[in-house]
Design an enzyme around this catalytic site. Structure first.
Site, PDB file in Angstrom:
ATOM      1  N   HIS A 159      -2.823   5.374   6.345  1.00 12.27           N
ATOM      2  CA  HIS A 159      -1.488   5.965   6.517  1.00 12.27           C
ATOM      3  C   HIS A 159      -1.350   7.443   6.053  1.00 12.27           C
ATOM      4  O   HIS A 159      -2.158   7.839   5.136  1.00 12.27           O
ATOM      5  CB  HIS A 159      -0.418   5.261   5.602  1.00 12.27           C
ATOM      6  CG  HIS A 159      -0.157   3.695   5.771  1.00 12.27           C
ATOM      7  ND1 HIS A 159       0.099   3.257   7.028  1.00 12.27           N
ATOM      8  CD2 HIS A 159      -0.599   2.881   4.873  1.00 12.27           C
ATOM      9  CE1 HIS A 159       0.152   1.874   6.925  1.00 12.27           C
ATOM     10  NE2 HIS A 159      -0.337   1.524   5.744  1.00 12.27           N
ATOM     11  N   CYS A 169       0.992  -1.176  -0.104  1.00 10.44           N
ATOM     12  CA  CYS A 169       0.200   0.184   0.024  1.00 10.44           C
ATOM     13  C   CYS A 169       0.783   1.394  -0.215  1.00 10.44           C
ATOM     14  O   CYS A 169       0.756   2.132  -0.947  1.00 10.44           O
ATOM     15  CB  CYS A 169      -1.011   0.072   1.328  1.00 10.44           C
ATOM     16  SG  CYS A 169      -0.267  -0.298   2.871  1.00 10.44           S
TER      17      CYS A 169
END
Lengths: 356, 356
Positions: free
Chosen positions: A220, A140
């Site tokens: 994130h 990711c």
């Protein structure tokens, strides 16, 4: 004729790949391989997804009230392409199985790069994936970084990059991971592995990355500094990124969206399945340029950001379509990527959390 | 003869200044100014700290069982130096009061720079504070950054610096602040104010800062990149920082300490009052050097890191001692700064959280 797809595993990534395959008429889902009776097995059954199990586990599934659709050997035999969505680190063992069936496979970023012929990110190296048999879609954070850095590199040249990754501690469902009240350096050394991972896709990239884990589950957050080869104009960069659906540009001042939780609220309000966000969320108020240095923050939804690239790569590997722009257009339209814009455009924006 | 000190306010900073003053024989605490009856008023009373109150509030304190030591006008009249530890933004108004008594004052980083003649950090500009009447000690993050950057600048020259600040959401006692599960850009633009604030002390500093708030209460974490004027050797930087007590170098590999919570556990185990950490916690496994670029993470204990600088500056303002090294030696010894080293030295280190 649609391409036949098997998905090996039905966890965070597997279930999203399944949904993406089901929404795309270029593909037909043969089914998923499941090895244990658990919540996700019942979920798949309720959704009518064919479940294939190892022969020796079939009775266990039957006893749990889950009649398997068949055995995994049939699933792998029948498929044109296998997605490996097993827990990280199992890919290398699984590859031997896929090879024994002579079937191509897509691996995830939790595997070592050596598992595949190519580490992959659409905006960087789609062409290299053409007709490859084993490809690894990077993780990711690396996917989010590479979308941006390859786009900037193609347009302006990237001399050097830095990323400080503020990582989420756990996915929403993971109640045993931490930290709860700490900032954990992971690793406590610099550089982190993310830069090395990015170079498996983009070997030309001169990058330093550092990472700390913080007590949140949603997304994130990446701070990015890029030294470009040419002086650029902020407006041009905004236009460049806004022209690619894989980026969603969010203006904090007009929308009030200045955090990962507010981005998630947008995704939930928009009707996205599971509240997923496939796009790099670029906080454009943070996009600033100082001579040839560009700075920004971007949010990365760890559970779903790699899904478009997983689908893209099938078009290349199976030779369905060799133009990455056409592939992205197709994949984006089936996943609704680009559709969040209308919620936050200057002409129809929503405000979350009151006045900006 | 010890210098007479008044502390205006008894919150997070005020109570720590009081304790630091009480532990230092060069100073004598006249007392604190309190304006409201609350937990901290009772705390001060229990500790035998003289409480001075506004005349019009005296009855309120008496009714609460707190007999004031006297009125604030006496406190300010009696003091040689007043610490302004009032809530941020009240300093400018208070300054007029201090001026009316003709008394020098030390302000905190929550005030505008214009409140004082000088913004201050010991390792940067101690000499400039000599005989100044109004000085502002910069805030926690700025203090932590400046200790490092001024030290590196003096030794090697700093051409350019970058800091990404991962900020704690709230202090431990603050139960109404957030975020709880989000990464909040604060501000959503780049640069953040921290770089500007650092330049109030070090105008030569070319720095970009960016900040995000995360759900933790213990410490800030700063990622720092510095471009030095000369190529340096990692060992020399380690030796330089290790030679200054205001830095505590923590080796994660040997101690297992790789997060803010583990640092706090060290401070609590060591017997530090309130578990305070006055030092920059430099995670030296993260200290890496690439040509003339230096990278590291450092932890900053927001509640206590400015206390040493608050005490240092009194020596300069009142002309007690003009050599900053002697001042720091004196202040460090009264606060026990440097003393944590024995817990984590290679010869007697402790391990927290199991094997490294």
């Amino acid at each position: 004729m649609p391409v036949k797809i098997a998905v090996n595993g039905y966890g965070t990534i597997g279930k999203r790949i399944v949904d993406a395959v089901l929404s795309n008429k270029d593909f037909r889902l043969v089914g998923i391989a499941k090895y244990r009776v658990d919540y996700s097995a019942y979920l798949a059954a309720r959704k009518g997804i064919p479940i294939y199990v190892p022969r020796e586990r079939a009775s266990e599934f039957r006893e749990a009230g889950l009649e398997p659709h068949g055995y995994v050997d049939y699933l792998f035999e029948e498929a044109d392409l296998i997605y490996d969505a097993s827990p990280g680190g199992k890919g290398a063992g699984n590859k031997k199985i896929y090879e024994s069936y002579g079937k191509p496979g897509v691996f995830q970023g939790g595997e070592e790069p050596g598992v595949a012929e190519l580490s992959y990110s659409t905006l960087c190296n789609f062409e290299e994936a053409l007709n490859k048999k084993y490809v690894r879609v990077v993780s990711c954070n690396t996917t989010g970084m590479l979308r941006l850095l390859c786009t900037l590199h193609r347009e302006y040249g990237v001399k050097r990059a830095l990323s400080v990754i503020i990582r989420r501690a756990a996915d929403p469902k993971e109640d045993q991971r931490g930290p709860v009240n700490s900032i954990l350096l992971d690793p406590p050394s610099i550089p982190s592995h993310h830069g090395l991972d990015a170079r498996t896709v983009a070997p030309w990239l001169d990058i330093v990355t550092a990472a700390a884990v913080v007590p949140t589950t949603l997304m994130h957050m990446q701070f990015i500094e890029v030294e470009l080869s040419t002086q650029v104009n902020r407006g041009d960069v905004v236009e460049l990124l806004d022209g690619i659906n894989r980026f969603l540009l969010v203006e904090s001042a007009s929308t009030g969206i200045d955090s990962t939780s507010k981005v998630m609220e947008l995704a939930r309000d928009s009707g996205r399945p599971r509240g997923d966000i496939y796009e790099n969320i670029v906080f454009i108020d943070s996009l600033s340029i100082n001579a040839s240095r560009l700075y920004l923050f971007q949010g990365i939804h760890q559970e779903s950001i790699v899904i478009p690239e997983n689908i893209d790569v099938a078009y290349a590997m199976l030779g369905i379509e060799s133009d990455p722009l056409k592939v992205m257009e197709r994949v984006d339209s089936t996943l609704g990527i680009g559709g969040l814009r209308r919620f936050i455009s200057p002409h129809g924006y929503i405000q979350i959390g009151g006045a900006p």
